[in-house]
Design a protein around this motif. Structure first.
Motif, PDB file in Angstrom:
ATOM      1  N   LEU A  92      -1.615  -6.248  -8.672  1.00 15.69           N
ATOM      2  CA  LEU A  92      -2.551  -6.059  -6.893  1.00 15.69           C
ATOM      3  C   LEU A  92      -1.539  -5.669  -6.300  1.00 15.69           C
ATOM      4  O   LEU A  92       0.526  -5.177  -6.626  1.00 15.69           O
ATOM      5  N   PRO A  93      -1.257  -4.532  -5.391  1.00 10.91           N
ATOM      6  CA  PRO A  93      -0.753  -4.693  -4.740  1.00 10.91           C
ATOM      7  C   PRO A  93      -0.058  -5.186  -3.790  1.00 10.91           C
ATOM      8  O   PRO A  93      -0.951  -6.492  -3.177  1.00 10.91           O
ATOM      9  N   HIS A  94       1.038  -4.932  -3.848  1.00 10.45           N
ATOM     10  CA  HIS A  94       2.008  -6.417  -2.826  1.00 10.45           C
ATOM     11  C   HIS A  94       2.307  -5.226  -1.195  1.00 10.45           C
ATOM     12  O   HIS A  94       2.761  -4.071  -1.332  1.00 10.45           O
ATOM     13  N   VAL A  95       3.175  -6.369  -0.620  1.00 12.60           N
ATOM     14  CA  VAL A  95       3.469  -6.450   0.595  1.00 12.60           C
ATOM     15  C   VAL A  95       4.982  -7.365   0.738  1.00 12.60           C
ATOM     16  O   VAL A  95       5.092  -8.690   0.362  1.00 12.60           O
ATOM     17  N   ALA A 112      -3.021  -3.743   5.216  1.00 10.73           N
ATOM     18  CA  ALA A 112      -2.436  -4.519   4.469  1.00 10.73           C
ATOM     19  C   ALA A 112      -3.040  -5.695   2.927  1.00 10.73           C
ATOM     20  O   ALA A 112      -3.310  -6.020   3.428  1.00 10.73           O
ATOM     21  N   PRO A 113      -1.908  -5.363   2.259  1.00 11.60           N
ATOM     22  CA  PRO A 113      -3.003  -6.318   0.853  1.00 11.60           C
ATOM     23  C   PRO A 113      -2.709  -7.798   1.410  1.00 11.60           C
ATOM     24  O   PRO A 113      -1.748  -8.101   1.838  1.00 11.60           O
ATOM     25  N   LEU A 114      -3.888  -8.384   0.357  1.00  6.49           N
ATOM     26  CA  LEU A 114      -3.447 -10.090   1.136  1.00  6.49           C
ATOM     27  C   LEU A 114      -3.588 -10.786   0.725  1.00  6.49           C
ATOM     28  O   LEU A 114      -3.977 -10.816  -0.145  1.00  6.49           O
ATOM     29  N   HIS A 168       5.698  -9.550 -12.011  1.00  6.94           N
ATOM     30  CA  HIS A 168       4.594  -8.346 -11.211  1.00  6.94           C
ATOM     31  C   HIS A 168       4.619  -9.346  -9.175  1.00  6.94           C
ATOM     32  O   HIS A 168       5.145 -11.062  -9.552  1.00  6.94           O
ATOM     33  N   ALA A 169       5.154  -8.811  -8.492  1.00  6.35           N
ATOM     34  CA  ALA A 169       5.367  -9.380  -7.208  1.00  6.35           C
ATOM     35  C   ALA A 169       3.744 -10.037  -6.806  1.00  6.35           C
ATOM     36  O   ALA A 169       4.337 -10.894  -5.432  1.00  6.35           O
ATOM     37  N   HIS A 170       2.976  -9.174  -7.243  1.00  7.07           N
ATOM     38  CA  HIS A 170       1.526  -9.723  -6.405  1.00  7.07           C
ATOM     39  C   HIS A 170       0.371  -9.361  -7.834  1.00  7.07           C
ATOM     40  O   HIS A 170       0.029  -8.127  -7.996  1.00  7.07           O
ATOM     41  N   ALA A 171      -0.612 -10.126  -8.776  1.00  4.80           N
ATOM     42  CA  ALA A 171      -0.548 -10.054  -9.614  1.00  4.80           C
ATOM     43  C   ALA A 171      -2.072 -11.374  -9.871  1.00  4.80           C
ATOM     44  O   ALA A 171      -1.199 -12.901  -9.155  1.00  4.80           O
ATOM     45  N   ARG A 172      -3.345 -11.359  -9.909  1.00  2.00           N
ATOM     46  CA  ARG A 172      -4.248 -11.897  -9.401  1.00  2.00           C
ATOM     47  C   ARG A 172      -3.818 -12.448 -12.153  1.00  2.00           C
ATOM     48  O   ARG A 172      -3.749 -12.013 -12.658  1.00  2.00           O
TER      49      ARG A 172
END
Lengths: 87, 761
Positions: B143-146, B157-159, B53-57
């Protein structure tokens, strides 16, 4: 014997805002870079360590690493700028 | 250290020649040992599990199934590494934050890019390690990514970091954002000065992030003993820095870690940082076995540092006579998952070749969901130069001035004030422009769909800390050891400078790169610093050797050492009064090593200053296929101030390589992400770097303006050549097609779309 012409210490805008209350230029006694750093540290306690660790110095435009023994001639410009990144 | 010892009148016998490099034969015969070539008894193999994933907890990691697999010896996660304080350490432009570094080595709270390491396995074979990775259960909250820099700067923007407050802004913002840092450099009053310009051009640009494209993936072998002492074999651009970073992340004393330098298969800045070394070392500490890690090509693309992608706006104003009166640049750089893009360099270098009284540059360092940016050849400067040199080309057209003449009219010279602070202390730029103005190909006519573009570039070049040791053997042969990794032929250039100084043939000098326990600290091979700084250390050590040899000759002759001079590789009486002695060669003195005092050895250590910057100006001719958008490079002429070339072939090679990389950056290279932020082209088949058939025969023009601060006049040459190509090619495409390209890469689909759009307009 007349006193030696002072050297002119110059800081970048960003650096001066962080460390010297926005004052960018100072006059110091010529001699060695160690003396310049000590003089700046005396005016702004703790600044000496920051200059040693975070900056490169341009002496009349000639760029050097911060080395204590570097000679500082009367009337020269001592410009502290951010260190160079390697690529 | 400032060394004003260059003797212009002295005839050089070795410097400036083109001998065979000492590392050549093992490399072409396959015997050279790179990072992946080392093994030890009982060695385990490690593999790294990477985030899909590009962005994940990361909510939880369960390695129990992997640990139960026969042959698996250990699994580690970020929790195995000690926590590091959150603080930026060191100079602003190169500050290190170990809280970030340890999380880049292995994710903790969040995975911040596809490919981010989340766990690692050590097992008895690569196959078992790979199987074990599939048995590690990671519970992600996606999580949303950017990724795009402009999108990452948007208010909604997603932080990546919910508590990141932009540094460098007074008063500090109250809301977090992805902007890690803002920086400004000002000279004069640019805003007011634009009013005095006859022509003002403002344009916006975007550049794609590109990988350094080194051929050798990262690899290392680590052994950490029960006594706390360890060894590491690793290919890097600086094994002393590898040692320092790895020791810090493992909580070791630096002296307890010995790092052996492997041969390096390319770095270009990307191997000044660490990825696999602390992982292998931690697994070795945990298992008690040596552990080896080899990245795959896909790992390299997904998890190691490219340079930034950028969004830029540049405005320049000129008088009708070509004088530039004002310049403004805003540079927004992707830092990747952790702060630290080269945007400050971009701001400092952007207008540095020019004498402009009013300049204002602003830079933004912006985090986003892709691997953390790492240095890449003149980090930052090529990106800002693409924008600046493109705008200059437009202005030259508007005022009807030759683009080289425009640059020459505004050329920075000794004493020119830079926007970032000091005055220039060296010439060299104007000479590169003049070299091209005189080049016979510059005025050659062009055909249909062909264009010619010019551009210039600037890079600081580095100095800094280096150490060297010189030994004279009993047969008169010489061994020199430095701690500077040899990327571009530095073993040869060090041997040449030593041979020149000692007055012996090049073939008598063996040049080596020593491990961290065998020579003093050497900073990384980067910043175009090694031939300059390490070269000074080698020459200083050789001078100590000469003093020693003079003393030994004096003993042999039973005279005062002051009566002995060293000339052309021999000790000679300084005058007839000293005595009538036949010259003593280095070999003859070395044969009496024991009776004259024992081993003949000298060390020198420097923190070298007085380095001169690099200037480059290039022009290229291109032909554009209007049916496909493909660009063919017909000719590429690269002029560069090289100071003095120690080994001209290697200097030419540096310039050719830099231009080749610039051509790839200009025409083809980009990361392609899908809608989930996953990289779609993680391999050289789809991430297209130039191959030989893409490239023309380069015409390298070495301009020699020697640096008086180096014993042989050296200036760094490794980086500045990559600064101009993107703009030069864009300018040539504009001339060929009438279409101005403002986004890299100028790939066939993008250029074709631009041509079609222009045709339809």
């Amino acid at each position: 014997m007349p006193p030696a012409q002072p050297a002119r210490v110059v800081l970048t805008t960003g650096f001066s805002q962080r460390h010297t209350g926005g004052v960018k230029e100072f006059s110091v006694e010529p001699g060695t870079l160690r003396g310049v750093i000590k003089a700046m540290d005396a005016r702004f306690p703790g600044l000496g360590d920051i200059l040693e660790e975070e900056t490169t110095v341009a002496i009349d435009g000639e760029i050097h690493e911060v080395v204590y023994s570097q000679p500082i001639r009367p009337g020269c410009e001592v410009f502290f700028l951010p260190k160079i990144e390697s690529g | 250290m400032l060394t004003r010892t260059k003797d212009e009148e002295k005839t050089l016998k070795v410097v400036g020649t083109r001998p065979v490099r000492p590392d050549g034969e093992p490399k072409v015969t396959g015997l050279a040992q790179y990072g992946a070539d080392f093994s030890l008894p009982g060695m385990l193999w490690a593999k790294i599990l990477r985030s899909p994933h590009a962005h994940a907890r990361i909510r939880a990691i369960d390695a129990s199934r992997a640990l139960a697999l026969p042959g698996v010896k250990a699994v580690i996660t970020g929790a195995d590494f000690m926590e590091q304080p959150f603080e930026y350490v060191g100079p602003e432009r190169v500050a290190v934050n170990y809280w970030h570094m340890t999380r880049n080595i292995m994710a903790r709270e969040k995975a911040l890019y596809e490919g981010h390491a989340v766990a690692a396995v050590a097992a008895v074979s690569p196959a078992v390690a790979a199987a074990a990775l599939k048995l590690i259960d990671v519970d992600y909250e996606v999580l949303p990514h950017v990724i795009d820099v402009d999108a990452a700067m948007a208010p909604d923007a997603p932080l990546l970091f919910e508590d990141m407050i932009t540094r460098g802004v007074e008063p500090a913002p109250t809301r977090p954002s992805n902007v890690s840092k803002q920086i400004d450099f000002r000279l004069g009053d640019a805003d007011a000065a634009f009013a005095a310009a006859d022509e003002v051009v403002e344009m916006s640009f975007k550049t794609a992030p590109v990988h350094q494209g080194y051929i050798e993936p990262h690899a290392c072998l680590a052994r950490i003993g029960a006594d706390g002492q360890g060894e590491l074999w690793s290919a890097s651009q600086g094994h002393f820095v590898v040692r320092a970073y790895t020791a810090k992340l493992l909580g070791m004393e630096i002296g307890n870690l010995l790092v052996h330098p492997a041969e390096i298969g390319g770095g270009f800045g990307g191997k000044t940082v660490i990825y696999v070394e602390p992982v292998a070392a931690m697994l070795s500490r945990k298992t008690g076995h040596p552990v080896k890690i080899m990245m795959s090509r896909e790992d390299v693309f997904r998890a190691t540092g490219p340079t930034s992608g950028a969004s830029m706006t540049v405005r320049i104003g000129v008088k009708k006579d070509g004088r530039i009166v004002a310049a403004r640049g805003v540079f927004r750089f992707q830092a990747g998952a952790f702060p630290g893009s080269p945007v400050m360099n971009a701001c400092m270098c952007a207008f540095a070749p020019y004498d402009i009284a009013n300049v204002h540059t602003t830079g933004y360092d912006v985090v986003c969901n892709r691997p953390k940016a790492a240095a890449y050849r003149a980090p930052g400067s090529p990106i800002s130069a693409f924008a600046v040199e493109s705008v200059l080309d437009v202005l030259a057209g508007k005022i009807g001035m030759d683009p080289l003449a425009l640059r020459l009219k505004n050329a920075a010279r000794t004493g020119t004030q830079t926007a970032y602070g000091p005055k220039h202390a060296h010439d060299g730029y104007a000479e590169t422009v003049e070299a091209l103005m005189k080049h016979p190909a510059y005025k050659l006519p062009l055909g249909r769909n062909q264009g010619r573009g010019v551009a210039s570039g600037y890079w600081f070049n580095g100095g800094g800390e280096s150490a060297a040791t010189v030994h004279i053997n009993e047969d008169g042969s010489v061994v020199i050891a430095t701690g500077s990794m040899d990327i571009g032929g530095s073993r040869a250039s060090m041997a040449m400078m030593a041979a020149e100084t000692l007055g012996v043939p090049y073939e008598k000098v063996r040049s080596t790169v020593a491990d961290t326990g065998s020579v003093g600290y050497n900073h990384v091979t980067g910043g175009s610093r090694v031939t300059y700084a390490t070269g000074i250390a080698v020459v200083e050590a050789c001078r100590k050797i000469i003093d020693d040899l003079r003393g030994r000759a004096a003993q042999i002759w039973d005279v005062n050492p002051s009566g002995v001079v060293w000339e052309d590789g021999h000790a000679r009486p300084a005058s007839a009064e000293v005595g009538d002695f036949a010259p003593l060669s280095l070999k003859a003195i070395a044969a009496k090593r024991a009776v004259t005092g024992g081993p003949i050895v000298a060390e020198a250590a420097v923190n070298a200053g007085g380095m001169a910057p690099g200037f480059a100006t290039q022009f290229c001719d291109v032909e554009v296929d209007p049916e496909t958008g493909a660009v063919k490079i017909l000719r590429f002429v690269a002029a560069q101030d090289v100071g003095r070339a120690i080994h001209p072939s290697y200097v030419e090679g540096q310039i050719q390589g830099a231009v080749a990389q610039g051509i790839g950056w200009a025409l083809n290279e980009e990361y392609i992400y899908d809608k989930n932020g996953r990289l779609s082209n993680a391999g050289f088949l789809d991430y297209r770097i130039p191959v030989a058939s893409d490239l023309p025969s380069f015409d390298v023009v070495m301009v020699a303006v020697p640096n008086p601060n180096h014993p042989f006049g050296v200036k760094g040459v490794g980086e500045v050549g990559i600064v101009p190509p993107m703009a030069a090619i864009a300018n040539a495409i504009q001339q060929a097609t009438g279409t101005r390209m403002t986004e890299l890469p100028m790939s066939p689909p993008r250029l074709l779309a631009a041509l079609d759009s222009a045709e339809g307009a």
